[in-house]
Design an enzyme around this catalytic site. Structure first.
Site, PDB file in Angstrom:
ATOM      1  N   TYR A   1      43.821  38.465  36.144  1.00 33.87           N
ATOM      2  CA  TYR A   1      43.436  38.803  37.513  1.00 33.87           C
ATOM      3  C   TYR A   1      42.318  37.897  37.995  1.00 33.87           C
ATOM      4  O   TYR A   1      41.727  37.137  37.218  1.00 33.87           O
ATOM      5  CB  TYR A   1      43.041  40.282  37.610  1.00 33.87           C
ATOM      6  CG  TYR A   1      41.684  40.642  37.023  1.00 33.87           C
ATOM      7  CD1 TYR A   1      41.460  40.645  35.652  1.00 33.87           C
ATOM      8  CD2 TYR A   1      40.621  40.983  37.853  1.00 33.87           C
ATOM      9  CE1 TYR A   1      40.229  40.980  35.128  1.00 33.87           C
ATOM     10  CE2 TYR A   1      39.381  41.331  37.336  1.00 33.87           C
ATOM     11  CZ  TYR A   1      39.193  41.326  35.978  1.00 33.87           C
ATOM     12  OH  TYR A   1      37.965  41.655  35.462  1.00 33.87           O
TER      13      TYR A   1
ATOM     14  N   ARG B   1      40.560  28.949  37.810  1.00 31.54           N
ATOM     15  CA  ARG B   1      40.464  29.822  36.635  1.00 31.54           C
ATOM     16  C   ARG B   1      41.754  30.605  36.424  1.00 31.54           C
ATOM     17  O   ARG B   1      42.166  30.834  35.290  1.00 31.54           O
ATOM     18  CB  ARG B   1      39.268  30.770  36.765  1.00 31.54           C
ATOM     19  CG  ARG B   1      39.023  31.562  35.472  1.00 31.54           C
ATOM     20  CD  ARG B   1      37.749  32.359  35.496  1.00 31.54           C
ATOM     21  NE  ARG B   1      37.765  33.332  36.569  1.00 31.54           N
ATOM     22  CZ  ARG B   1      36.707  34.054  36.952  1.00 31.54           C
ATOM     23  NH1 ARG B   1      35.538  33.880  36.336  1.00 31.54           N
ATOM     24  NH2 ARG B   1      36.788  34.914  37.928  1.00 31.54           N
TER      25      ARG B   1
ATOM     26  N   ARG C   1      60.915  47.785  26.840  1.00 31.63           N
ATOM     27  CA  ARG C   1      59.645  47.497  26.169  1.00 31.63           C
ATOM     28  C   ARG C   1      59.912  46.709  24.898  1.00 31.63           C
ATOM     29  O   ARG C   1      60.755  47.114  24.089  1.00 31.63           O
ATOM     30  CB  ARG C   1      58.916  48.805  25.827  1.00 31.63           C
ATOM     31  CG  ARG C   1      57.585  48.598  25.111  1.00 31.63           C
ATOM     32  CD  ARG C   1      56.851  49.926  24.911  1.00 31.63           C
ATOM     33  NE  ARG C   1      55.561  49.737  24.271  1.00 31.63           N
ATOM     34  CZ  ARG C   1      55.356  49.722  22.945  1.00 31.63           C
ATOM     35  NH1 ARG C   1      56.374  49.897  22.110  1.00 31.63           N
ATOM     36  NH2 ARG C   1      54.144  49.540  22.458  1.00 31.63           N
TER      37      ARG C   1
ATOM     38  N   LYS D   1      40.743  35.793  31.687  1.00 32.71           N
ATOM     39  CA  LYS D   1      40.428  36.951  32.539  1.00 32.71           C
ATOM     40  C   LYS D   1      41.607  37.919  32.569  1.00 32.71           C
ATOM     41  O   LYS D   1      42.383  37.957  33.516  1.00 32.71           O
ATOM     42  CB  LYS D   1      40.058  36.480  33.947  1.00 32.71           C
ATOM     43  CG  LYS D   1      39.365  37.527  34.783  1.00 32.71           C
ATOM     44  CD  LYS D   1      38.708  36.880  35.982  1.00 32.71           C
ATOM     45  CE  LYS D   1      38.229  37.873  37.010  1.00 32.71           C
ATOM     46  NZ  LYS D   1      37.168  38.754  36.542  1.00 32.71           N
TER      47      LYS D   1
ATOM     48  N   GLU E   1      27.519  39.204  27.488  1.00 33.36           N
ATOM     49  CA  GLU E   1      27.500  39.255  28.955  1.00 33.36           C
ATOM     50  C   GLU E   1      27.467  40.709  29.392  1.00 33.36           C
ATOM     51  O   GLU E   1      27.453  41.623  28.563  1.00 33.36           O
ATOM     52  CB  GLU E   1      28.718  38.524  29.538  1.00 33.36           C
ATOM     53  CG  GLU E   1      30.046  39.072  29.046  1.00 33.36           C
ATOM     54  CD  GLU E   1      31.261  38.228  29.432  1.00 33.36           C
ATOM     55  OE1 GLU E   1      31.240  37.559  30.478  1.00 33.36           O
ATOM     56  OE2 GLU E   1      32.244  38.261  28.666  1.00 33.36           O
TER      57      GLU E   1
HETATM   58  N1  PMP Z   1      32.085  38.285  32.817  1.00 33.92           N
HETATM   59  C1  PMP Z   1      32.982  39.281  32.893  1.00 33.92           C
HETATM   60  C2  PMP Z   1      33.350  40.018  31.668  1.00 33.92           C
HETATM   61  C3  PMP Z   1      33.549  39.621  34.140  1.00 33.92           C
HETATM   62  O1  PMP Z   1      34.443  40.607  34.226  1.00 33.92           O
HETATM   63  C4  PMP Z   1      33.134  38.923  35.302  1.00 33.92           C
HETATM   64  C5  PMP Z   1      33.661  39.281  36.657  1.00 33.92           C
HETATM   65  N2  PMP Z   1      35.016  39.217  36.748  1.00 33.92           N
HETATM   66  C6  PMP Z   1      32.210  37.884  35.157  1.00 33.92           C
HETATM   67  C7  PMP Z   1      31.699  37.597  33.904  1.00 33.92           C
HETATM   68  C8  PMP Z   1      31.725  37.090  36.345  1.00 33.92           C
HETATM   69  O2  PMP Z   1      32.741  36.215  36.813  1.00 33.92           O
HETATM   70  P1  PMP Z   1      32.798  35.765  38.331  1.00 33.92           P
HETATM   71  O3  PMP Z   1      31.468  35.169  38.661  1.00 33.92           O
HETATM   72  O4  PMP Z   1      33.884  34.768  38.380  1.00 33.92           O
HETATM   73  O5  PMP Z   1      33.085  37.001  39.136  1.00 33.92           O
END
Ligand code: PMP
Length: 286
Positions: free
Chosen positions: A32, A51, A100, A150, A182
């Site tokens: 996403y 990305r 599935r 992502k 993070e």
């Molecule tokens: N780390 C994680 C785990 C996230 O989910 C996000 C937001 N999607 C970010 C960092 C920040 O990414 P962005 O600046 O592209 O929103």
């Protein structure tokens, strides 16, 4: 009622449907992007598209649309839903083979599925949260090993937000081997003097689109940038802390595990970087 986009069609949200066999639903086999909207325009659309390409390619997933189509869909949804401030959510999954199976279906017979919808968020740029800052707690990072992709596997980040809520704070920073990876949905930073410290890129964290932009603006403003990991103890003793993401931009962090960061008020570096980020992003929004 919102107008949403699903596999080639713009539909009222209550008429948009995907199969119960969709691999996004059964296996979290999907990726996403979230692009924010200010003044009815898309912030850093090219970064999010780049990305998306990378996430799809790391998972051998077919891209169902061209970049031009993707931009057109984003813009149409913003217009149809009259979004001034908010976001566009985009999800691509490996689609449905009608059953599935762990094995990936053949992309020739099972096309990827694509869904987009908007969320209106008035006050995104100038809401009260940035003036107050947020409070975080640390939690163990129990996500999978490819956080640079992502994916829609957001169960652990959701659990993290619930742990933060249970602790009476705003968010959680995740810890692996004693170091901060993070935030649950954002990148984490500390400031010491004129230096901004944030974890280096790797499989352990998502390369934030906001992170890339903010580090560029910081360097342009003659700040030093150190890309390395840091611990909670180092963060608690720092001059400032903050997070970045597409929907929070730059958000000061004023408390970590119950300890105030410096005075416990938003710091000048985070506040300044937020202003620069919003101002510069607005100028080049499309
Ligand atoms: N780390 C994680 C785990 C996230 O989910 C996000 C937001 N999607 C970010 C960092 C920040 O990414 P962005 O600046 O592209 O929103």
């Amino acid at each position: 009622m919102r107008t949403v986009y699903v596999n080639g069609e713009y539909l009222p949200e209550d008429q948009a449907k995907v199969s119960i066999f969709d691999r996004g639903f059964l296996m979290a086999d999907g990726v996403y992007e979230v692009t924010s909207v200010l003044d009815g325009k898309l912030i850093d659309f090219d970064g999010h598209t780049a990305r998306l390409h990378r996430s799809l390619s790391e998972l051998d997933m077919a891209n169902p649309v061209t970049d031009a189509e993707l931009l057109e869909i984003h813009r149409s949804l913003v217009a149809k839903n009259a979004i001034e401030e908010g976001l566009v959510y985009l999800q691509v999954t490996r689609g449905s083979s009608g059953d599935r199976d762990f094995v990936f279906p053949d992309p020739k017979t099972t096309p990827s599925s694509i869904v987009l919808f908007t969320q209106s968020k008035p006050g995104l740029a100038f809401g009260p949260a940035a003036a107050k800052g947020i409070r975080v707690v640390s939690i163990p990072d129990q996500r999978w090993g490819r956080r640079d992709i992502k994916t829609v596997q957001l169960l652990y980040p959701s659990m993290g937000k619930m742990m933060a809520k249970a602790a009476g704070v705003d968010d959680a920073w995740m810890i692996e081997d004693g170091m901060v990876t993070e935030g649950t949905s954002n990148n984490a930073y500390i400031v010491k003097g004129n230096t901004i410290i944030t974890r280096h890129l790797g499989h352990e964290i998502l390369s934030g689109i906001t992170r890339t932009a903010v580090l560029r603006f910081a360097r342009e403003a003659q700040m030093q940038v150190e890309e390395r990991s840091f611990s909670i103890a180092e963060a608690q003793g720092a001059d400032e802390a903050f997070i970045t993401s597409a929907t929070t931009f730059v958000m000061p962090v004023v408390e970590i595990d119950g300890k105030p960061v410096a005075t416990g008020a938003p710091g000048s570096v985070a506040t300044r970087l937020r202003e620069i980020y919003i101002e510069e992003s607005r100028k080049v929004a499309i």
